[in-house]
Design an enzyme around this catalytic site. Structure first.
Site: not given
Ligand SMILES: Cc1ncc(COP(=O)(O)O)c(C=O)c1O
Length: 404
Positions: A260, A299, A303, A329-330, A357
């Site tokens: 995924e 990000r 992060y 303003c941060e 993201y």
């Molecule tokens: C359950 C799950 N699957 C897939 C992803 C996708 O991860 P990536 O963007 O690193 O491919 C995430 C990302 O947080 C996730 O929480």
């Protein structure tokens, strides 16, 4: 692939700040991942949390992707984009049973990540609806603690040490477990992490006789700058495919292998185009103040992520050291101490890796408007989301006039 002058055209035609995605790059990434694994049945479910514009979903659907959704709203976005329920995997965490039931009723694959939910699911559906189990393999992986989710202290999944509990609930209610899932984190560069997790799921499979698939999540790291270390997809593909094919022979059934990916498919396709409002020399630093900020790209602040920044308006000028900051303003640093070709007020800067993201994590802090989104496809720029207007900010507000 999109050129710098086409990016500049986009900034001039649609205004800044602007998210722009290159369709060819997304397709190329999908094809690369798809061909890295040599198994009879492979399915890539795009993690739409990364970027959920309907056109991006439809692009990936046309390539043959399914979807990984983590909220019922994402499930609805997927269905609206034309995915069938069987093409969608629902992997939520900590949601209400009502939300879970809605997903079951919509007919998507459901992934269970805690024992109380498994118990409720069993009591409600017995053996009538299959489910997948999200296992927490207790592996520390991923680029930083923010994105490491498969370790022992993580809230995600059911511990690999709780298989006995899963089995007890499964047998009690006759639950039909058709899949095992794990996702250990993002930005993983060590292929051994995938192998280690896979081996744990292979061992766990002995307790689940009805599996039809295994889902190894994602976490593939892409380049954020030239020469960056990335996940070696081809190497991971060879190692995982061989281990998986061996496992299927031992299990006695040809299972499907699922992943995924989010970041791998869309991160590098996206750029955030911003304009320099201000060049400000302080005692120690030269700041470039741009017409965007952590409200559009969180990000770097969230992060500590690195996003490469280029000056599209002056590609060959002398390089100077700048800190690129947003207007929020941060603390709002998009890039600290960067060598960038000399910047003048009004120049357009390109912030790279803004596909994943980025827009999907954007917000209206400081009552700022979200940018427009543009897709570059077959040499043309297509507006795929309008820039927000002030009315979007207050559309749900209820003015009571209590204090007149
Ligand atoms: C359950 C799950 N699957 C897939 C992803 C996708 O991860 P990536 O963007 O690193 O491919 C995430 C990302 O947080 C996730 O929480």
């Amino acid at each position: 692939m999109i050129t710098n002058s086409q990016l500049l055209d986009a900034a001039n035609s649609f205004g800044t700040p602007l998210f722009i995605y290159d369709a060819d790059k997304i397709r190329a990434q999908f094809k690369r991942l798809n061909s890295a694994f040599q198994v009879p049945k492979l399915k890539l479910h795009y993690a739409l949390k990364a970027l959920n514009n309907i056109n991006i979903l439809q692009l990936l659907k046309a390539e043959g992707a399914g979807l990984d959704a983590v909220s019922i709203q994402e499930v609805h976005l997927g269905l609206r984009a034309g995915f069938s329920p069987e093409q969608i995997m629902f992997t939520p965490n900590g949601i209400s049973f009502d939300e879970f039931q809605e997903a079951v009723e919509l007919g998507v694959h459901v992934n269970i990540d805690n024992l109380p939910l498994l118990e409720k699911f069993g009591a409600t559906y017995g053996s009538t609806v299959p489910c997948c189990i999200r296992i927490n393999p207790h592996i520390t992986a991923g680029g930083s603690h923010h994105i490491s989710v498969g370790h022992i202290d993580s809230k995600f999944g059911i511990s690999i040490h709780q298989i006995k509990h899963i089995e007890r609930i499964m047998k009690h209610y006759g639950i039909h477990v058709n899949g095992l899932h794990m996702h250990t984190g993002s930005d993983i560069i060590n292929p051994e992490v995938f192998i280690q997790g896979a081996n744990l799921l292979f061992d766990a499979a002995a307790h689940f006789p009805d599996l039809t698939f295994m889902d190894f999540g994602s976490g593939f790291k892409v380049a954020y700058k030239e020469g960056d270390i990335v996940s070696d997809i081809e190497d991971i593909g060879i190692k995982i495919s061989s281990a998986f094919n061996d496992f299927c022979s031992a299990y006695g059934k040809e299972l499907a292998l699922w992943f995924e990916p989010g970041k791998f498919l869309v991160s590098e396709s996206g750029n955030l185009l911003v304009r320099a409002n201000l060049i400000k020399q302080t005692t120690s630093t030269v700041f470039i103040g741009v017409d965007s900020g952590q409200n559009h790209l969180i990000r770097p602040m969230f992060y500590n992520a690195y996003h490469h920044i280029r000056n599209l308006s002056n590609e060959s000028g002398p390089q100077k050291l700048y800190s690129v900051v947003g207007y929020i303003c941060e603390s709002d640093t998009l890039g600290h101490d960067r060598l960038i070709n000399e910047v003048q007020e009004g120049d357009v800067l390109c912030i790279q890796n803004a596909g994943a993201y980025a827009y999907s994590m954007s917000n209206n802090y400081n009552a700022r408007l979200r940018p427009a989104e543009v897709l570059f496809h077959q040499g043309e720029l297509h507006l795929i989301r309008k820039r927000e207007e002030l009315a979007d900010i207050y559309k749900n507000e209820i003015e009571l006039n209590l204090f007149a």
